[in-house]
Design a protein around this motif. Sequence first.
Motif, PDB file in Angstrom:
ATOM      1  N   PRO A 437      14.329 -28.504  17.488  1.00  0.00           N
ATOM      2  CA  PRO A 437      13.421 -27.025  18.022  1.00  0.00           C
ATOM      3  C   PRO A 437      13.230 -26.176  16.290  1.00  0.00           C
ATOM      4  O   PRO A 437      14.469 -26.211  16.067  1.00  0.00           O
ATOM      5  CB  PRO A 437      14.149 -26.525  18.953  1.00  0.00           C
ATOM      6  N   GLY A 438      11.887 -26.609  16.014  1.00  0.00           N
ATOM      7  CA  GLY A 438      12.072 -25.665  15.203  1.00  0.00           C
ATOM      8  C   GLY A 438      11.242 -26.487  13.908  1.00  0.00           C
ATOM      9  O   GLY A 438      10.602 -26.587  12.933  1.00  0.00           O
ATOM     10  N   GLN A 439      12.013 -27.765  14.160  1.00  0.00           N
ATOM     11  CA  GLN A 439      11.067 -29.090  13.097  1.00  0.00           C
ATOM     12  C   GLN A 439       9.499 -28.735  14.030  1.00  0.00           C
ATOM     13  O   GLN A 439       9.524 -29.440  14.874  1.00  0.00           O
ATOM     14  CB  GLN A 439      11.801 -30.172  13.801  1.00  0.00           C
ATOM     15  N   ARG A 440       8.612 -29.144  12.962  1.00  0.00           N
ATOM     16  CA  ARG A 440       7.272 -28.924  12.564  1.00  0.00           C
ATOM     17  C   ARG A 440       6.535 -30.437  13.644  1.00  0.00           C
ATOM     18  O   ARG A 440       6.637 -31.175  12.183  1.00  0.00           O
ATOM     19  CB  ARG A 440       6.782 -27.756  11.895  1.00  0.00           C
ATOM     20  N   GLY A 441       5.860 -30.334  14.525  1.00  0.00           N
ATOM     21  CA  GLY A 441       5.206 -31.659  14.638  1.00  0.00           C
ATOM     22  C   GLY A 441       6.539 -32.194  15.428  1.00  0.00           C
ATOM     23  O   GLY A 441       5.764 -33.019  15.949  1.00  0.00           O
ATOM     24  N   GLY A 442       7.344 -31.747  15.683  1.00  0.00           N
ATOM     25  CA  GLY A 442       8.799 -32.159  16.685  1.00  0.00           C
ATOM     26  C   GLY A 442       7.959 -32.023  17.800  1.00  0.00           C
ATOM     27  O   GLY A 442       8.955 -32.716  19.182  1.00  0.00           O
ATOM     28  N   GLU A 443       7.817 -31.048  18.502  1.00  0.00           N
ATOM     29  CA  GLU A 443       7.532 -30.593  19.787  1.00  0.00           C
ATOM     30  C   GLU A 443       7.376 -31.568  20.802  1.00  0.00           C
ATOM     31  O   GLU A 443       6.260 -32.476  20.629  1.00  0.00           O
ATOM     32  CB  GLU A 443       6.227 -29.495  19.552  1.00  0.00           C
TER      33      GLU A 443
ATOM     34  N   ILE B  45      -0.384 -14.737  24.712  1.00  0.00           N
ATOM     35  CA  ILE B  45      -0.046 -14.264  24.187  1.00  0.00           C
ATOM     36  C   ILE B  45       0.266 -14.197  22.884  1.00  0.00           C
ATOM     37  O   ILE B  45       0.814 -14.501  21.900  1.00  0.00           O
ATOM     38  CB  ILE B  45       1.479 -14.089  24.636  1.00  0.00           C
ATOM     39  N   CYS B  46       0.824 -15.694  22.852  1.00  0.00           N
ATOM     40  CA  CYS B  46       1.435 -17.051  21.452  1.00  0.00           C
ATOM     41  C   CYS B  46       0.079 -17.027  21.185  1.00  0.00           C
ATOM     42  O   CYS B  46       0.193 -16.855  19.549  1.00  0.00           O
ATOM     43  CB  CYS B  46       1.675 -18.646  22.177  1.00  0.00           C
ATOM     44  N   ARG B  47      -0.801 -17.275  20.857  1.00  0.00           N
ATOM     45  CA  ARG B  47      -1.866 -16.975  19.749  1.00  0.00           C
ATOM     46  C   ARG B  47      -2.231 -15.505  19.318  1.00  0.00           C
ATOM     47  O   ARG B  47      -2.460 -15.354  18.440  1.00  0.00           O
ATOM     48  CB  ARG B  47      -2.838 -17.714  21.109  1.00  0.00           C
ATOM     49  N   ASP B  48      -1.986 -14.965  20.385  1.00  0.00           N
ATOM     50  CA  ASP B  48      -2.600 -13.307  19.613  1.00  0.00           C
ATOM     51  C   ASP B  48      -1.481 -12.679  18.772  1.00  0.00           C
ATOM     52  O   ASP B  48      -1.382 -12.184  18.348  1.00  0.00           O
ATOM     53  CB  ASP B  48      -2.055 -12.174  21.018  1.00  0.00           C
ATOM     54  N   GLU B  49       0.024 -13.280  19.558  1.00  0.00           N
ATOM     55  CA  GLU B  49       0.883 -12.898  18.230  1.00  0.00           C
ATOM     56  C   GLU B  49       1.005 -14.800  17.374  1.00  0.00           C
ATOM     57  O   GLU B  49       2.036 -14.495  16.436  1.00  0.00           O
ATOM     58  CB  GLU B  49       2.128 -13.109  19.709  1.00  0.00           C
ATOM     59  N   GLN B  50       0.491 -15.299  17.444  1.00  0.00           N
ATOM     60  CA  GLN B  50       0.333 -16.111  16.089  1.00  0.00           C
ATOM     61  C   GLN B  50       1.894 -16.784  15.787  1.00  0.00           C
ATOM     62  O   GLN B  50       2.745 -16.834  15.231  1.00  0.00           O
ATOM     63  CB  GLN B  50       0.128 -16.065  15.643  1.00  0.00           C
ATOM     64  N   LEU B  51       2.699 -17.382  16.808  1.00  0.00           N
ATOM     65  CA  LEU B  51       3.433 -17.868  17.726  1.00  0.00           C
ATOM     66  C   LEU B  51       3.433 -19.200  16.690  1.00  0.00           C
ATOM     67  O   LEU B  51       2.944 -19.920  17.337  1.00  0.00           O
ATOM     68  CB  LEU B  51       4.404 -17.461  19.063  1.00  0.00           C
ATOM     69  N   PRO B  52       4.291 -19.956  16.140  1.00  0.00           N
ATOM     70  CA  PRO B  52       4.566 -20.883  15.403  1.00  0.00           C
ATOM     71  C   PRO B  52       4.926 -22.069  16.419  1.00  0.00           C
ATOM     72  O   PRO B  52       5.822 -21.776  16.922  1.00  0.00           O
ATOM     73  CB  PRO B  52       5.238 -21.407  14.025  1.00  0.00           C
ATOM     74  N   PRO B  53       3.685 -23.161  17.130  1.00  0.00           N
ATOM     75  CA  PRO B  53       4.237 -23.818  18.426  1.00  0.00           C
ATOM     76  C   PRO B  53       5.428 -24.261  18.427  1.00  0.00           C
ATOM     77  O   PRO B  53       6.438 -24.459  19.576  1.00  0.00           O
ATOM     78  CB  PRO B  53       3.383 -24.898  18.352  1.00  0.00           C
ATOM     79  N   GLU B  54       5.922 -24.985  16.820  1.00  0.00           N
ATOM     80  CA  GLU B  54       7.593 -24.814  17.266  1.00  0.00           C
ATOM     81  C   GLU B  54       8.416 -24.019  16.896  1.00  0.00           C
ATOM     82  O   GLU B  54       9.914 -24.628  17.121  1.00  0.00           O
ATOM     83  CB  GLU B  54       8.288 -25.643  15.286  1.00  0.00           C
ATOM     84  N   LYS B  55       8.414 -23.259  17.219  1.00  0.00           N
ATOM     85  CA  LYS B  55       9.055 -21.840  17.345  1.00  0.00           C
ATOM     86  C   LYS B  55       9.179 -21.673  18.505  1.00  0.00           C
ATOM     87  O   LYS B  55       9.643 -19.964  19.365  1.00  0.00           O
ATOM     88  CB  LYS B  55       8.989 -20.888  16.343  1.00  0.00           C
TER      89      LYS B  55
END
Lengths: 620, 317
Positions: A437-443, B45-55
């Motif tokens: 988790p945290g690796q971009r593109g690895g979701e 909420i993720c979009r409004d808070e601009q959370l990076p998907p990987e996080k």
Amino acid sequence: MRVDEHIVEIVSDSGEGAQKAGQTFGQISAKMGNGVWTVEIIPAEIKPPARSRAGASGIRVRLGSRYVTNMGDEADVVVAMNEQVLFGRIEQGAYKPGTVILLESKWADDPLVEIREQYAKALGEFREQGFIVHELPLEKKFVEIAPEAKVGKNMFVLGMLCHIYGRDLDRAMDEVNAVFARKSEKVREVNRALVRAGYDYAAGHLDLQFEVPPIASREPWVVMNGNQAVGLGVMASGMEVVAMYPITPATSASHYLGGVFQNVGGCLHQAEDEIAAVGFAIGASYAGKTACTITSGPGLALKTEFIGLAAMSEIPLVVVVVQRGGPSTGLPTKVEQGELLASLHASPGDAPKIVVAAATIEECYHFMILARQMAETFRTPVLVLTDANLATGVQPFNRPAIGPEILAPPIDQSPWPDGKPPYDWDEETGLSARPIPGQRGGEYVLTGLAHTRWSKVAYDPHSNQKGCDMRSRKLAAVQRTLVPPQVHGDPEGDLLVVGWGSTLGSIEEAVDRLRGEGHAVSSLHLRFLSPLEPGLTPIFKRFRKVMTVEINYSDKPDAPLTTPENRRRSQLARILRERTLVNVDCWSVIPGQPLPPGQIADVLRGHLEAMRGEEAPCSA
Amino acid sequence: MFGLGEECILDIPDRYFTLENYEGGVARWCPACGDHAVLAAVQRICRDEQLPPEKVMAVSGIGCSSRFPHYMHAYGFHGLHGRALPVACGIKARRPDLHMWVATGDGDCCSIGAGHWIHAVRYNMDMTLMVFDNAVYGLTKKQTSPTSPRGMATNTHPRGAWLPPLDMIQATLGFTNASFVARTVDWNPLHLYQTLEAAYHHKGLSFVQILQRCPTYTADVFLEAQQHPDRVLLMKHENGVKVDDAVGRIYKNQIEHDPANLHEGRELAEQRERIAIGLFYRNPDAPRYEDYTAQGMEMDTAAKLQALEHEMDRFAI
């Protein structure tokens, strides 16, 4: 009198500090260069009744002028604080004619007539059996220094033993200071005085002296018990999270970590139950660094669903199982080797995982590092089996080297390569890298459901087969990295004894003894149980008969209603038979204590003699 | 450019996330299932808070609720029945940087997972715990749940559920270290959004019961509340869940309730005349377990090796 080795026991009621005295004696002896092996004698309750046969609490210390690998047979010198606790030891064959017993004599003048009578009667019986009993008014002596009778005895006894075995008194004092480091100087002063008083008493009143010469030369050593070795191994491996729930006899490993893990930046989590502990460890592993959970047999039973999830979703995990007497709640403080089959099989469906078993306290340390590395390389749970004997026994071993190369690497947060699946299985080995988790593109979404290499839920036959093939293949990949085990003794002969776990030293000593008598017997000791070490079939075929010696349950072959077909064999024997198709026999007992080499030798001698009159290997 | 100070230059981020960035698989919940609304709210909420998907981390157990991670484009952990919370806590222990959404259900959390529920609230790690409460076990085809109303016919109790339902809000308000306890409904998207938004912003474990329509098995169970807004009691406060005007126009029965008032929160949870929605209780100062577990994360290799040698020295002879 110079001896090659001696076996010393301190036996008393529970709560009298016998174990602490014995551990300290063992430490002093190890520091003076002796090989040492200790075994604790523990009653199952916290406070059993005083002066009872079942309540015997104590310790056995075997010291030698060479490396000591097991607890040996009968004791040479015993210090006992009352006569009742000795009966249990005698019943277990722990003493022989000629064993010297230094016995607290105050019971002879006890105000209660029953106690005086018990004492006198016991004394008579002991002498009849050939034990050399010295009646000593110990309490009278140590009460002079520490008026509270219960408190002083163990350090006084330590002092006596230090004189009897010619231990360096300065070193003894250093050890005492270390043992009581967390207490006040007053406490340390009293205990040092007790040690000195015991030493002087033995000098003045006992014509008993033994010299056990040290081992000639050796590498730097460390000395600790198996649970400490596990804890230290966890730290050295770079694992940063250990999740646990208290369970005897595993808990002291976590007590040790509770004190020092933060010094290397680690965290000990005590979870609300065993299942939460393994779930927490899996979560921590999933999110970055391999984590560990430490338990015993009943805890393993609870964890099996989660271990199956880790195997299915290929998340690294280290599970330490400190085995104890079963079945069910069983014998919590006693040794048994009962979790082998559960470790291999207990999760739903086919969940291949790596299972290794430490045979010595030294291996308890090193296998933690090995386990972390294998868990990560092969994306799998690794179960490390130890037992109550290793957990509480103390043995010195070569000080391990520490270095950055054995620490876990930092968490990878670089972008995951475009188009790479989360289970990018190598067709041949089943290995794959995993996204953190945290690796971009690895979701990806991890799931325990049957899934494709993209971790997409898939119920079709092809996906299910593929996933199972790949996870099984990883075990084949591990197995192909292993080399065949070494045989102890000649590569061929009449009898091959196969063992695993803490029976190593006893089995080899028994085999050496029998070889000395002219028998053609050898032994082999397995560390990898899953995958099984390679090359076993050709090794086995060079012997007329192969059998395992284990501490777990098996039916006696001549028991009522028992035939070779329905006989329930011991755990390793079943695995070996399945794997090699050799008719592997077994001998196992469940006494809740380690197997002395003499007992094993007697059993093997019986099998060897039975084979003498036969053409073909005997059937099991 | 001439005379333009740095502060005037538009700061365009490298990455801008749209709703699509959080879309995972096509949701396979039944049409009209309340779970769709929850997914939409979380994605917004993720979009409004601009959370990076990987996080973004979505953790679940087993059940319809727990399919949630599969429909989010984020890191997901679809684990074992009842066991989402230990995994979520383990993830959070050394990864405080991840935004944690836990999707569980009335059975997953309050039946098989009950032990973990109690202790997770006590650990109070920073995560949003969404209990999709449809008062039935749906995925396994209509068994009684701890929250099923008395008399509701199910496949395990064809003559009607025998026991009174468990009240998860009252229970959670009784757990040590509870720091955020709220209830919302899936059929009012504005209230749902505001509740989850408040939950996201709260530092600690935000327990949110979401009354969730199950058109397949329990279509009637919340019908009263859906069709008669006066059966609902809307809790309002500047420290509570924000109430949009549209929501206030629907739910006319409103009460001013300071979420710092635990006693009053409990009374509102206990009363049966109306279904209270909003924030029952908040304690921003409750200790968070990650303050313990994350210690030492920054330690460098040299320091670790030195500490290890020192520790080894203690056993040396």
